[in-house]
Design a protein around this motif. Structure first.
Motif, PDB file in Angstrom:
ATOM      1  N   VAL A 125       0.863  -1.179   0.000  1.00  0.00           N
ATOM      2  CA  VAL A 125       0.000   0.000   0.000  1.00  0.00           C
ATOM      3  C   VAL A 125       0.898   1.228   0.000  1.00  0.00           C
ATOM      4  O   VAL A 125       1.720   1.411   0.910  1.00  0.00           O
ATOM      5  CB  VAL A 125      -0.934   0.021   1.226  1.00  0.00           C
ATOM      6  CG1 VAL A 125      -1.778   1.295   1.224  1.00  0.00           C
ATOM      7  CG2 VAL A 125      -1.833  -1.210   1.235  1.00  0.00           C
ATOM      8  N   PHE A 126       0.771   2.048  -1.036  1.00  0.00           N
ATOM      9  CA  PHE A 126       1.512   3.301  -1.107  1.00  0.00           C
ATOM     10  C   PHE A 126       0.670   4.390  -0.441  1.00  0.00           C
ATOM     11  O   PHE A 126      -0.500   4.579  -0.782  1.00  0.00           O
ATOM     12  CB  PHE A 126       1.793   3.681  -2.563  1.00  0.00           C
ATOM     13  CG  PHE A 126       2.743   2.749  -3.261  1.00  0.00           C
ATOM     14  CD1 PHE A 126       4.110   2.851  -3.064  1.00  0.00           C
ATOM     15  CD2 PHE A 126       2.269   1.762  -4.115  1.00  0.00           C
ATOM     16  CE1 PHE A 126       4.996   1.993  -3.709  1.00  0.00           C
ATOM     17  CE2 PHE A 126       3.131   0.900  -4.767  1.00  0.00           C
ATOM     18  CZ  PHE A 126       4.505   1.011  -4.559  1.00  0.00           C
ATOM     19  N   VAL A 127       1.265   5.090   0.501  1.00  0.00           N
ATOM     20  CA  VAL A 127       0.576   6.169   1.210  1.00  0.00           C
ATOM     21  C   VAL A 127       1.301   7.480   0.941  1.00  0.00           C
ATOM     22  O   VAL A 127       2.452   7.490   0.507  1.00  0.00           O
ATOM     23  CB  VAL A 127       0.506   5.889   2.725  1.00  0.00           C
ATOM     24  CG1 VAL A 127      -0.366   4.678   3.003  1.00  0.00           C
ATOM     25  CG2 VAL A 127       1.903   5.681   3.310  1.00  0.00           C
ATOM     26  N   GLN A 128       0.626   8.598   1.211  1.00  0.00           N
ATOM     27  CA  GLN A 128       1.184   9.875   0.796  1.00  0.00           C
ATOM     28  C   GLN A 128       2.108  10.514   1.821  1.00  0.00           C
ATOM     29  O   GLN A 128       2.830  11.454   1.499  1.00  0.00           O
ATOM     30  CB  GLN A 128       0.067  10.853   0.425  1.00  0.00           C
ATOM     31  CG  GLN A 128       0.582  12.001  -0.413  1.00  0.00           C
ATOM     32  CD  GLN A 128      -0.520  12.866  -0.961  1.00  0.00           C
ATOM     33  OE1 GLN A 128      -1.161  13.595  -0.222  1.00  0.00           O
ATOM     34  NE2 GLN A 128      -0.736  12.793  -2.254  1.00  0.00           N
ATOM     35  N   SER A 129       2.107  10.023   3.029  1.00  0.00           N
ATOM     36  CA  SER A 129       2.976  10.610   4.050  1.00  0.00           C
ATOM     37  C   SER A 129       3.217   9.585   5.144  1.00  0.00           C
ATOM     38  O   SER A 129       2.492   8.588   5.264  1.00  0.00           O
ATOM     39  CB  SER A 129       2.324  11.865   4.652  1.00  0.00           C
ATOM     40  OG  SER A 129       1.155  11.519   5.383  1.00  0.00           O
ATOM     41  N   ARG A 130       4.233   9.846   5.947  1.00  0.00           N
ATOM     42  CA  ARG A 130       4.490   8.958   7.079  1.00  0.00           C
ATOM     43  C   ARG A 130       3.313   8.959   8.045  1.00  0.00           C
ATOM     44  O   ARG A 130       2.966   7.928   8.618  1.00  0.00           O
ATOM     45  CB  ARG A 130       5.772   9.388   7.794  1.00  0.00           C
ATOM     46  CG  ARG A 130       7.033   9.045   7.022  1.00  0.00           C
ATOM     47  CD  ARG A 130       8.283   9.312   7.830  1.00  0.00           C
ATOM     48  NE  ARG A 130       8.466  10.731   8.092  1.00  0.00           N
ATOM     49  CZ  ARG A 130       9.514  11.244   8.737  1.00  0.00           C
ATOM     50  NH1 ARG A 130      10.461  10.442   9.199  1.00  0.00           N
ATOM     51  NH2 ARG A 130       9.623  12.538   8.923  1.00  0.00           N
ATOM     52  N   PHE A 168      -6.862  16.031   6.427  1.00  0.00           N
ATOM     53  CA  PHE A 168      -5.685  16.689   5.867  1.00  0.00           C
ATOM     54  C   PHE A 168      -4.402  16.508   6.672  1.00  0.00           C
ATOM     55  O   PHE A 168      -3.317  16.803   6.164  1.00  0.00           O
ATOM     56  CB  PHE A 168      -5.965  18.182   5.673  1.00  0.00           C
ATOM     57  CG  PHE A 168      -7.017  18.458   4.638  1.00  0.00           C
ATOM     58  CD1 PHE A 168      -6.831  18.070   3.323  1.00  0.00           C
ATOM     59  CD2 PHE A 168      -8.201  19.084   4.984  1.00  0.00           C
ATOM     60  CE1 PHE A 168      -7.798  18.310   2.361  1.00  0.00           C
ATOM     61  CE2 PHE A 168      -9.178  19.334   4.031  1.00  0.00           C
ATOM     62  CZ  PHE A 168      -8.979  18.945   2.716  1.00  0.00           C
ATOM     63  N   ASP A 169      -4.486  16.031   7.903  1.00  0.00           N
ATOM     64  CA  ASP A 169      -3.254  15.789   8.661  1.00  0.00           C
ATOM     65  C   ASP A 169      -2.360  14.762   7.978  1.00  0.00           C
ATOM     66  O   ASP A 169      -1.145  14.753   8.184  1.00  0.00           O
ATOM     67  CB  ASP A 169      -3.580  15.306  10.080  1.00  0.00           C
ATOM     68  CG  ASP A 169      -3.724  16.461  11.057  1.00  0.00           C
ATOM     69  OD1 ASP A 169      -3.735  17.621  10.605  1.00  0.00           O
ATOM     70  OD2 ASP A 169      -3.829  16.205  12.272  1.00  0.00           O
ATOM     71  N   VAL A 170      -2.954  13.890   7.178  1.00  0.00           N
ATOM     72  CA  VAL A 170      -2.187  12.829   6.522  1.00  0.00           C
ATOM     73  C   VAL A 170      -1.733  13.231   5.124  1.00  0.00           C
ATOM     74  O   VAL A 170      -1.127  12.434   4.408  1.00  0.00           O
ATOM     75  CB  VAL A 170      -3.025  11.535   6.430  1.00  0.00           C
ATOM     76  CG1 VAL A 170      -3.398  11.044   7.816  1.00  0.00           C
ATOM     77  CG2 VAL A 170      -4.282  11.739   5.584  1.00  0.00           C
ATOM     78  N   SER A 171      -1.994  14.466   4.726  1.00  0.00           N
ATOM     79  CA  SER A 171      -1.719  14.882   3.352  1.00  0.00           C
ATOM     80  C   SER A 171      -0.265  15.296   3.168  1.00  0.00           C
ATOM     81  O   SER A 171       0.484  15.491   4.123  1.00  0.00           O
ATOM     82  CB  SER A 171      -2.638  16.045   2.959  1.00  0.00           C
ATOM     83  OG  SER A 171      -2.329  17.200   3.719  1.00  0.00           O
ATOM     84  N   SER A 172       0.100  15.434   1.892  1.00  0.00           N
ATOM     85  CA  SER A 172       1.429  15.914   1.513  1.00  0.00           C
ATOM     86  C   SER A 172       1.225  16.988   0.450  1.00  0.00           C
ATOM     87  O   SER A 172       1.224  16.703  -0.744  1.00  0.00           O
ATOM     88  CB  SER A 172       2.272  14.761   0.966  1.00  0.00           C
ATOM     89  OG  SER A 172       3.515  15.238   0.478  1.00  0.00           O
TER      90      SER A 172
END
Length: 423
Positions: free
Chosen positions: A183-188, A326-330
């Protein structure tokens, strides 16, 4: 269904079937540059499966661009669904189109499914989990639930969004994420959230938004010289949707002008929204604020034109609402500002705070409060030469850490390591 064959004599060492949720043609750099160009250069071709943006959307300031212009997907073939204009049939037609492509997927080394939760689940069932990679660029279930809690939507729409958010959340975190090959995610931070909600601790690969190092090398990051008496221009580059709380920037501008009434300021908002209603809402808010004479809204622009206009400003601003969406966004906009040599003023979502730590002195990070942002604008203006010089000096870090060549290498290594034959 439109199909356009691969371009040129290139033969890929690995072939992907790449499903995207975004309307096509898609100008997002994590689609076009990463998959269309950089992975292709590394021997990983991809045939893209997408829904064609209707010609009736051409030029609409909320949609952000023209319809299909005949430019081929550079990494392989296009499998495009031409949608119905009726919303219900559009959704069903898109799903049936994707399902047909899944049944034809046996000749591909892997399937990458971007933000399409139902399609990812079907891919796992039909094609086998070992070949399915899920790309999570945005927390879709959480966004639906957030919109369902707002009063911007009608009651029936809020109920529908709540039901969809609940159902897709269960499907994503209990079925897709635990079973997908990777699974590719946008941020740590997104990786941490996904791990907590799915129980999966391995195979989550963070690929943040990047910058096109070719464009970075071609453009000059020269700190903007200010002529005495010119307005101090603050630029926001991105989506104008209500969920983004762009009206917060109006509060900041009003507070800046209250504190510093003798000098001029302008707010430049570059971009469109997901729907005409969303864009019109912001236009109305600008009118109601009494700041129309100090706010410029050129709408969505071609990338080169947007960068040219932004590069003529003094400060790039990125205020992203805190919360589970949005906390998980990049965000890309902060990288673009720095690439243009603009000092930045950002709030404290994790990815932005991390970037500012790595580009010391290139800007300020403050909580998303109008008085704190206004104070920071005045501080940056007072020490503008130092902030602008630090922003220009951040370019080597951008290329080494967020260039798409580097990010493509990470994706390619993940794909090759995860696939059974290691191609």
């Amino acid at each position: 269904m439109a199909r356009i064959g691969p371009v040129g004599p290139f033969r890929a060492q690995m072939r992907l079937l790449y499903f995207i949720r975004d309307p096509y043609p898609c100008t997002r750099r994590d689609v076009l540059t990463l998959f269309g160009e950089r992975l292709h250069a590394l021997g990983i071709g991809s045939d893209i499966v997408a829904t064609l943006q209707r010609e009736t959307d051409h030029g609409d300031p909320a949609r952000g661009g023209p319809g299909h212009d005949g430019t081929y997907w550079p990494a392989g073939a296009e499998h495009l669904h031409v949608p119905s204009q009726r919303p219900g049939l559009k959704t069903l037609g898109t799903l049936l189109h994707d399902l047909r492509m899944l049944w034809r997927a046996s000749g591909y080394d892997a399937l990458v499914v971007r933000d399409k939760i139902v399609v990812a689940a079907l891919a796992i069932v039909i094609c086998g989990a070992s070949r399915v990679f899920y790309w999570m660029s945005f927390p879709m279930p959480e966004a639906d639930l957030a919109r369902a809690r707002s009063h911007a939507e009608r009651r029936f729409r809020r109920v529908a969004l709540w039901l969809r958010g609940q159902a897709t959340g269960v499907l994503l975190y209990r079925f897709v994420v635990p079973r997908a090959a990777r699974v590719f995610v946008q941020s740590r931070r997104m990786g941490e959230v996904v791990a907590a909600r799915s129980g999966r601790n391995g195979g989550l690969v963070a690929v943040p938004m990047g910058i096109d190092e070719v464009e970075l090398a071609a453009g000059g990051a020269v700190p903007n010289a200010r002529v005495a008496g010119d307005p101090f221009r603050i630029v926001y580059l991105g989506s104008m949707d209500r969920l983004r709380r762009i009206d917060f920037l109006l509060d900041v501008l009003r507070e800046v002008m209250r504190r510093d009434p003798q000098r001029g300021y302008r707010l430049v908002l570059i971009g469109g929204a997901s729907t005409p209603d969303e864009y019109d809402w912001l236009v109305q808010r600008v009118k109601e604020s009494g700041l129309s004479g100090f706010v410029e809204m050129p709408g969505p622009l071609a990338r080169d034109e947007a960068w040219r206009l932004a590069g003529g400003c003094h400060l790039g601003i990125s205020a992203i609402p805190r919360g589970e969406v949005f906390d998980v966004s990049s965000p890309t906009k902060m990288l673009e500002y720095l690439a243009l040599g603009l000092p930045v003023l950002v709030n404290d979502i994790p990815d932005q705070a991390q970037i500012l730590d790595c580009t010391a002195g290139a800007g300020l990070c403050r909580p998303m409060q109008a008085d704190r942002f206004a104070e920071a604008v005045l501080q940056i203006r007072a020490d503008y030469a130092d902030f602008a010089a630090a922003a220009a000096a951040s370019r080597p870090w951008l290329q080494a850490s967020r260039g798409y060549e580097v990010l493509a290498g990470r994706v390619a290594a993940t794909l090759r390591e995860a696939l059974p034959d290691g191609r």
